[in-house]
Design an enzyme around this catalytic site. Sequence first.
Site, PDB file in Angstrom:
ATOM      1  N   HIS A  69       0.842  -1.201   0.000  1.00 47.19           N
ATOM      2  CA  HIS A  69       0.000   0.000   0.000  1.00 47.19           C
ATOM      3  C   HIS A  69       0.876   1.249   0.000  1.00 47.19           C
ATOM      4  CE1 HIS A  69       0.767   0.533   4.236  1.00 47.19           C
ATOM      5  NE2 HIS A  69       0.136  -0.578   4.584  1.00 47.19           N
ATOM      6  N   HIS A  89       3.873   1.441   2.494  1.00 47.03           N
ATOM      7  CA  HIS A  89       5.075   0.695   2.085  1.00 47.03           C
ATOM      8  C   HIS A  89       5.770   1.444   0.954  1.00 47.03           C
ATOM      9  CE1 HIS A  89       2.232  -2.816   3.159  1.00 47.03           C
ATOM     10  NE2 HIS A  89       3.043  -2.665   4.189  1.00 47.03           N
ATOM     11  N   CYS A 126       0.583 -10.089  20.761  1.00 46.48           N
ATOM     12  CA  CYS A 126      -0.229  -9.432  19.738  1.00 46.48           C
ATOM     13  C   CYS A 126       0.226  -9.959  18.383  1.00 46.48           C
ATOM     14  CB  CYS A 126      -0.075  -7.913  19.789  1.00 46.48           C
ATOM     15  SG  CYS A 126      -0.871  -7.141  18.357  1.00 46.48           S
ATOM     16  N   CYS A 142       1.388  -7.177  15.894  1.00 44.76           N
ATOM     17  CA  CYS A 142       2.768  -6.697  16.106  1.00 44.76           C
ATOM     18  C   CYS A 142       3.771  -7.827  16.020  1.00 44.76           C
ATOM     19  CB  CYS A 142       2.936  -6.078  17.502  1.00 44.76           C
ATOM     20  SG  CYS A 142       1.942  -4.638  17.820  1.00 44.76           S
ATOM     21  N   CYS A 146      -4.021  -3.818  22.429  1.00 41.88           N
ATOM     22  CA  CYS A 146      -2.766  -3.354  21.824  1.00 41.88           C
ATOM     23  C   CYS A 146      -3.042  -1.958  21.255  1.00 41.88           C
ATOM     24  CB  CYS A 146      -2.358  -4.316  20.703  1.00 41.88           C
ATOM     25  SG  CYS A 146      -1.190  -3.562  19.558  1.00 41.88           S
ATOM     26  N   HIS A 152      -3.116  -2.045  17.313  1.00 45.12           N
ATOM     27  CA  HIS A 152      -4.092  -2.854  16.568  1.00 45.12           C
ATOM     28  C   HIS A 152      -5.485  -2.864  17.189  1.00 45.12           C
ATOM     29  CE1 HIS A 152      -0.160  -4.223  15.112  1.00 45.12           C
ATOM     30  NE2 HIS A 152      -0.803  -4.248  13.968  1.00 45.12           N
ATOM     31  N   LYS A 158      -5.419   5.706  10.706  1.00 44.19           N
ATOM     32  CA  LYS A 158      -4.398   4.817  10.174  1.00 44.19           C
ATOM     33  C   LYS A 158      -5.046   3.975   9.065  1.00 44.19           C
ATOM     34  CE  LYS A 158      -1.234   1.636  11.985  1.00 44.19           C
ATOM     35  NZ  LYS A 158      -0.734   0.728  12.928  1.00 44.19           N
ATOM     36  N   LYS A 160      -7.610  -2.390   6.537  1.00 43.47           N
ATOM     37  CA  LYS A 160      -8.570  -3.043   5.644  1.00 43.47           C
ATOM     38  C   LYS A 160      -9.978  -2.837   6.148  1.00 43.47           C
ATOM     39  CE  LYS A 160      -5.758  -6.864   4.423  1.00 43.47           C
ATOM     40  NZ  LYS A 160      -5.554  -8.245   4.720  1.00 43.47           N
TER      41      LYS A 160
END
Length: 641
Positions: free
Chosen positions: A19, A22, A127, A130, A144, A147, A296, A299
């Site tokens: 995405h 990256h 997690c 992570c 977390c 997440h 952030k 999906k």
Amino acid sequence: MNNTFYITTPIYYVNSHPHIGHAYTSIATDVLTRFWKLFGADTYFLTGTDEHGQKIVESAAKSGIEPQEFVDQISQEFREMWPHLHIENDQFIRTTDPEHKACVQQILQKIFDQGEIYLKDYQGLYCVGCERFLDEAELEDGDCPDHQIPPESYKEQNYFFRMSSYQDWLVEELKHNESWVYPGRYRNELIQFLKAPLQDLCISRPKNRLDWGIDMPFDDKFVTYVWFDALLNYASALGWPEGEKFHKYWPHVHHIIGKDILKTHGIYWPCMLKAAGLPVFKKLVVHGHWIVGGSKMSKSLGNVVDPLAMKDHLGVDALRYFLLRDMSFGEDSNFTEELAITRYNGDLANNFGNLLNRSISMSRKNFEGCVPPLGEVGDLEKDIRNSFIKGVETCRENILAFQPHRALEHVAWLSSQVNKYIDSCKPWSLAKQPEERERLGTVLYTALDMARILVGLLGPVMPEKMCEARKALGLGAELILFEKLTPGVLVAGAELPEPKPLFQKIQVSFADETPEKAQVPEKTKTKQPEMGKEWLAFDDFQKMELKVGHIRSCRKLENSTRLLCSEVDLGEGHLRLIVSGAAEFYTPEEMTDRRVLVVANLKPIKLRGEISEGMILFSDDNGKLVLIDAPNKVKPGVTVH
Ligand code: MSP
């Protein structure tokens, strides 16, 4: 400057498709590498994919295929993505490569033989997102923080690395080496974290729970923890311990990472290196995150931006430019297509593209299709040349200081200086006076010569477009060396091919917002304060940038009875497009050539297909809009307090 740079991106997890986040890391790394090459450095650029661990197994299971087949597919997606984004990495490593696996096992064995790995019963909160155990203190409401789900509780026997014994050493390293982690606030974050006792690191997973990993060399009932495996890619890729590349590049390693993986790179990794007897990295360079729609990317929120879709809209090089120019390195930044298009239209089409086009066109027209000769150089030319000599150095310093956004901001400023120079020298008037021919040549030569320097500075960011630009300046396709980025190098008489616009302005698709609807925040629209008035804090007022603007031209917007679109000079070397809802009260002719007040830092918005880059102020006399004139003697761009 040290002349050797080994520069790495994180190796990306193959549990999701590439995405824009990256892409940003890889593009930033590519741009820095290309700049260093331009400065004469010997560089080696590594990227790759991280393919072991629990989250990969879970993703493969969801796709209904075996992990190996799954990782082969997604790793290939990453590998194929990079050339599309003009990324030129020297190597692409996969953690499933046999050479990498062998290296991990060798280093584990070495540390085990030193007595720094031991087996113990362990209970912890894991997690999967992570891929690490979290401390209780890191949780937010039991979740977390990254997440937003609770970690899973595991109780099992595992191997541990005595990381705690490196705590004092690491604190000293961080304290004494101020430039080790950049920007400095991430170094402070690490120092802060190390104020609590460092725990030993759990570096295995029992195979009965997870068998997708590298076997522990001293106990085949376990696989290696994915982070211990992944971090070692940086050394295994160069052929540790004996590889030629390892000897050449290792001491000069620069890791570029996102802030999400600071702890693993800033704590686990140096301790691992120290234990393995390897010199630690030269620098850890940390960037912020691209946020989409205020959140952030994820999906589940459906806000993941596909870099290839964006590239199809803007073009690859303009996407690279936007990503590097708009994110202050180290901080988070908001990603919207509108901001990207505004940046494109402002910096690339109106400012730099316009400079290139008009200087080439006027030179071709007046000097038989060639670069004009440089005549006597006056104060204006000396000033602009000096700005460029300093400017090139400023860009170099900013790149070496990991501030590509600053370097590009400076390039845009230099470009607007040349546009201003052209505007003030008025070559179109000089062309009408035969006795000014020498002066005309000097002005156009200077504009072309400065454009050449800008093309050189932008080469690492927009490799393909700047190759076209070099050809347009009659220079040939080869990169311009950094030492040639100095005034006066352009050869008079060189042939200039017919210019094609490098950056066509992007007209945005139809939108049915009106300025009032779009520019007034939702909160203000609905909120009626009890006393009919809400005080504005002085600090808030100061955030607004009010400037004097000069309306150079104005037209009615198609499909609208209310909207006018003005081209406004704010003294920036290019014109801004500003849409106002005043067509019922003013004709375009009445608007043209007025000095007005403009809110210059309003977030750009799309209105009837145009991106409006500010707001012209009117007084509202019972629904009748009346322009607020600024005095004619005030120059465009002057600030209003
Ligand atoms: N596999 C680990 C890294 C191991 S390195 C030894 C990993 N992979 S990842 O696929 O999750 O990629 C994380 C990296 O992608 C971040 O550190 C950052 O470089 C980049 N980005 C992911 N999301 C991002 C944004 N929203 N914005 C900017 N970069 C981001 O963690």
